[in-house]
Design a protein around this motif. Sequence first.
Motif, PDB file in Angstrom:
ATOM      1  N   PHE A 105       4.889  -7.316   1.286  1.00  0.00           N
ATOM      2  CA  PHE A 105       5.413  -7.153   2.656  1.00  0.00           C
ATOM      3  C   PHE A 105       6.416  -6.003   2.727  1.00  0.00           C
ATOM      4  O   PHE A 105       6.307  -5.109   3.576  1.00  0.00           O
ATOM      5  N   VAL A 106       7.367  -5.988   1.822  1.00  0.00           N
ATOM      6  CA  VAL A 106       8.429  -4.974   1.854  1.00  0.00           C
ATOM      7  C   VAL A 106       7.856  -3.592   1.507  1.00  0.00           C
ATOM      8  O   VAL A 106       8.297  -2.575   2.054  1.00  0.00           O
ATOM      9  N   ASN A 107       6.877  -3.555   0.564  1.00  0.00           N
ATOM     10  CA  ASN A 107       6.097  -2.335   0.313  1.00  0.00           C
ATOM     11  C   ASN A 107       6.987  -1.167  -0.115  1.00  0.00           C
ATOM     12  O   ASN A 107       6.880  -0.048   0.408  1.00  0.00           O
ATOM     13  N   ILE A 108       7.859  -1.404  -1.079  1.00  0.00           N
ATOM     14  CA  ILE A 108       8.866  -0.413  -1.460  1.00  0.00           C
ATOM     15  C   ILE A 108       8.240   0.903  -1.903  1.00  0.00           C
ATOM     16  O   ILE A 108       8.664   1.983  -1.473  1.00  0.00           O
ATOM     17  N   HIS A 109       7.238   0.833  -2.751  1.00  0.00           N
ATOM     18  CA  HIS A 109       6.655   2.064  -3.288  1.00  0.00           C
ATOM     19  C   HIS A 109       6.164   2.989  -2.173  1.00  0.00           C
ATOM     20  O   HIS A 109       6.481   4.184  -2.146  1.00  0.00           O
TER      21      HIS A 109
END
Length: 467
Positions: A352-356
Amino acid sequence: MMSDLHFYYMDASAPSRGAWTVIELLGLKYTEHIINLIKEEHKTESYAKINPRQKVPALVDGDLHLSESRALATYLVSKYGTQCGKQQLYSIDVKQRALVDKHLYISVDVMDIVQSYVNVAGVVLFGGQMHPENLGEVEKVFAMVESFLAGVTFVAADHLTLADIFYYVPIQLLTLTEFDGWQNYPNIMEWRKKVEAIPCYDKTLGSPVANLRVVYQKALEENPKKKQYPVESTTSMSDLHFYYMDKSSTSRGVWTVLELLELKYTEHYIDLIKGEHKTESYAKINPRQLVPALIDGELHLSESRVIATYLVSKYGTQCGQQQLYPTDVEKRALVDKHLYIGLDVSDAIGAFVNIHDVMLAGGQTNSEKLTDVEKSLILIESNLTESPYVALKHLTLADIFYYIAIQLLTLTNYDDWNKYPNIVEWKKKVEAIPCYKKTLGSPVDDFRIVYQKSLEENQRTSKEEKN
């Protein structure tokens, strides 16, 4: 004999076969309960009382209810191994146990990658096909296991351990398919022969998979064929050194444990953005080239949860922090269970946060993954209904590793915390630990600024491209 054990499983389930093999190797008497996943017996109210996650396998030993196959296995050997003459499967020596634990956690990734290629449930239950586009990833993990076996007989010790069993289970899934690349992995081929020589092999591993192969191959033939894409094969305490990056949530988990134990250590900051983890020198520290990593004398360890359990096992008593990972077998098993569940929670929130993609590829948060996040939060909320902490009545490693995953939501504008009052109260308790600001609070506060700035820039770029 031993205990009134009840084992809930389905032999078509790879994790079930791993735990079943351990029970048989120990020679334990148990009552078996076959849970037919196809008939959805795992979704019944009665089974939910055995395992609230409604997955197999599960174990009941007296008053103790356990899920997560690796947690079951480590518990059983810890409790019954000595009297069964099988303690070597999961040594009581702290360093040896840490090496086995390291491989148990790595085997979770191996299982996920092999499953993504073989797609057992999709093929057998949902009319799907294999995913040949994932073969390259399978070959990468096979090459990794092949390297683990270079010059040795078994992966973690000079004899069979739980690590071998839980590597074998996913690798065996390739025999469901027509995979013909075994000659590329001579070490694995020899090692498989040794695992297949265990006395219970035919009962718990051989026959069940042979039967499943018939079903799987028939389903492949009958299911609609998906478009195939060509895939190319890719063939004094101690002198502690801690390798990490504070923007890595798993690094923050281990860092928190080091600080709670008040250990002296030399820190080595590995900047992932600059690619410092891909250098030849770091590959000698951690061949997987991930953070965190730890060196304690001659021991090199990776996998954050393994490092944490090792540190508390070795130094917890003298540091007055053994309660973080209790020596009591049943209590430790409960912590282990939640450490493994925490991997799924971390994956769900990470998706969800999808940092990359936000930081490096112009992406946004994946709002379509929010439902999976909320399922994870509901699970943790329920665990906190009758206890202030997730595994026991006090702070343990399980709380720390759930927290680092949940904390990632604070990078975003997620604002539905009112749905989870137990989690809100629990977060306050974790945030009261003395090292919170150093290892968890400030690093994430700083990271949020960068993450939010990236989100804004990515949104602006996206609008400009549309215009």
